[in-house]
Design an enzyme around this catalytic site. Structure first.
Site, mmCIF file in Angstrom:
data_model
loop_
_atom_site.group_PDB
_atom_site.id
_atom_site.type_symbol
_atom_site.label_atom_id
_atom_site.label_comp_id
_atom_site.label_asym_id
_atom_site.label_seq_id
_atom_site.Cartn_x
_atom_site.Cartn_y
_atom_site.Cartn_z
ATOM 1 N N SER A 138 -21.066 -55.534 15.260
ATOM 2 C CA SER A 138 -21.776 -56.402 16.278
ATOM 3 C C SER A 138 -22.344 -57.486 15.669
ATOM 4 O O SER A 138 -22.398 -57.665 14.427
ATOM 5 C CB SER A 138 -23.024 -55.470 16.678
ATOM 6 O OG SER A 138 -23.985 -56.471 17.389
ATOM 7 N N TYR A 151 -30.449 -49.804 14.826
ATOM 8 C CA TYR A 151 -29.163 -50.353 15.267
ATOM 9 C C TYR A 151 -28.648 -51.412 14.551
ATOM 10 O O TYR A 151 -27.573 -51.376 14.165
ATOM 11 C CB TYR A 151 -28.986 -50.481 16.831
ATOM 12 C CG TYR A 151 -27.957 -50.897 17.387
ATOM 13 C CD1 TYR A 151 -26.890 -50.303 17.849
ATOM 14 C CD2 TYR A 151 -27.621 -52.378 17.506
ATOM 15 C CE1 TYR A 151 -25.768 -50.503 18.129
ATOM 16 C CE2 TYR A 151 -26.393 -52.945 17.911
ATOM 17 C CZ TYR A 151 -25.618 -51.901 18.395
ATOM 18 O OH TYR A 151 -24.088 -52.275 18.705
#
Length: 246
Positions: A138, A151
């Protein structure tokens, strides 16, 4: 990366980026296997996409990871591409006691799962033609969104791990690639939304897939997509400005 003639295993393939990759790779003449935890979704996808292979498996569970690898070896021994895509994204208030179960849910799915699965597949992949491991990380690996700290931490860890994995496998024929999405319009993060049908927001999935496939074709080993390029380039210098939006 060679984009046709492969047998590809995609974790977390029942929606979003995983499913979009599956559909795109099938267009290029690949055999595609997707995993997911919900059998109803797997059945619906198999009915809609002739030829796709589905396997019910929870990547967060070590025993199921091992069973998945054995199943792939037995049924699709030509599998030469692993895409570690499955992910969980949860919000977390660090000013209050956290629920360890939620922490473990993210860590086991986003970090432990890909690490273990990649290690289980590596000996098999090394004996095949054009083997590839793709880790989906990400843009938040470089600039964390502070309201979902675990996360982001798992994605930062996966970026670091991918560098180590690529280095350790440098004397094999296994190519290790990192794809770092920006915010993409999928259902990721639905846990924190009251309306569970609401999407994540971000760039259209078709736009993401187009750029990601171009990066794979061009042989990029680290491919931040869209706005993730900016996060990669500027690092912590824009942390405060980025997080002031939330």
């Amino acid at each position: 990366m060679q984009i046709n003639g492969n047998t590809i295993l995609i974790t977390g393939g029942t929606s979003g980026i995983g499913l979009a990759f599956a559909e795109e790779f099938m267009k290029h003449g690949n055999t595609v296997i997707i995993t997911g935890r919900r059998q109803d979704r797997l059945d619906a996808i198999q009915a809609r996409i002739p030829g796709i292979v589905v396997k019910n498996s929870d990547i967060a569970d070590a025993a199921q990871r091992e069973e998945l690898v054995n199943w792939v070896y037995s049924n699709y021994p030509s599998t030469n591409v692993l895409i570690n895509n499955a992910g969980v994204q949860l919000a977390m208030d660090l000013s209050q006691p956290v629920d360890p179960a939620r922490v473990y849910a993210e860590i086991n799915t986003n970090l432990v799962g890909p690490i273990h699965l990649g290690s289980l597949f590596a000996p098999h992949l090394a004996g095949l033609q054009n083997p590839v491991i793709i880790n989906v990380t990400s843009g938040l690996a470089w600039i964390p969104a502070a309201f979902m700290p675990v996360y982001c931490a798992t994605k930062a860890a996966m970026h670091s791990f991918t560098l180590s994995q690529r280095w350790q496998l440098r004397n094999t024929n296994i190519q290790v690639i990192e794809i770092a999405p920006p915010s993409v319009d999928t259902e990721l993060g639905h846990d924190r939304r009251e309306d569970k049908t609401q999407s994540h927001g971000g760039i259209p999935i078709a736009e993401f897939i187009k750029e990601a496939m171009a990066a794979l074709i061009n042989g990029e080993l680290e491919a931040p997509i869209g706005d993730a390029k900016n996060l990669r380039a500027k690092g912590e210098t824009i942390f405060e400005a980025f997080n002031s939006r939330f």
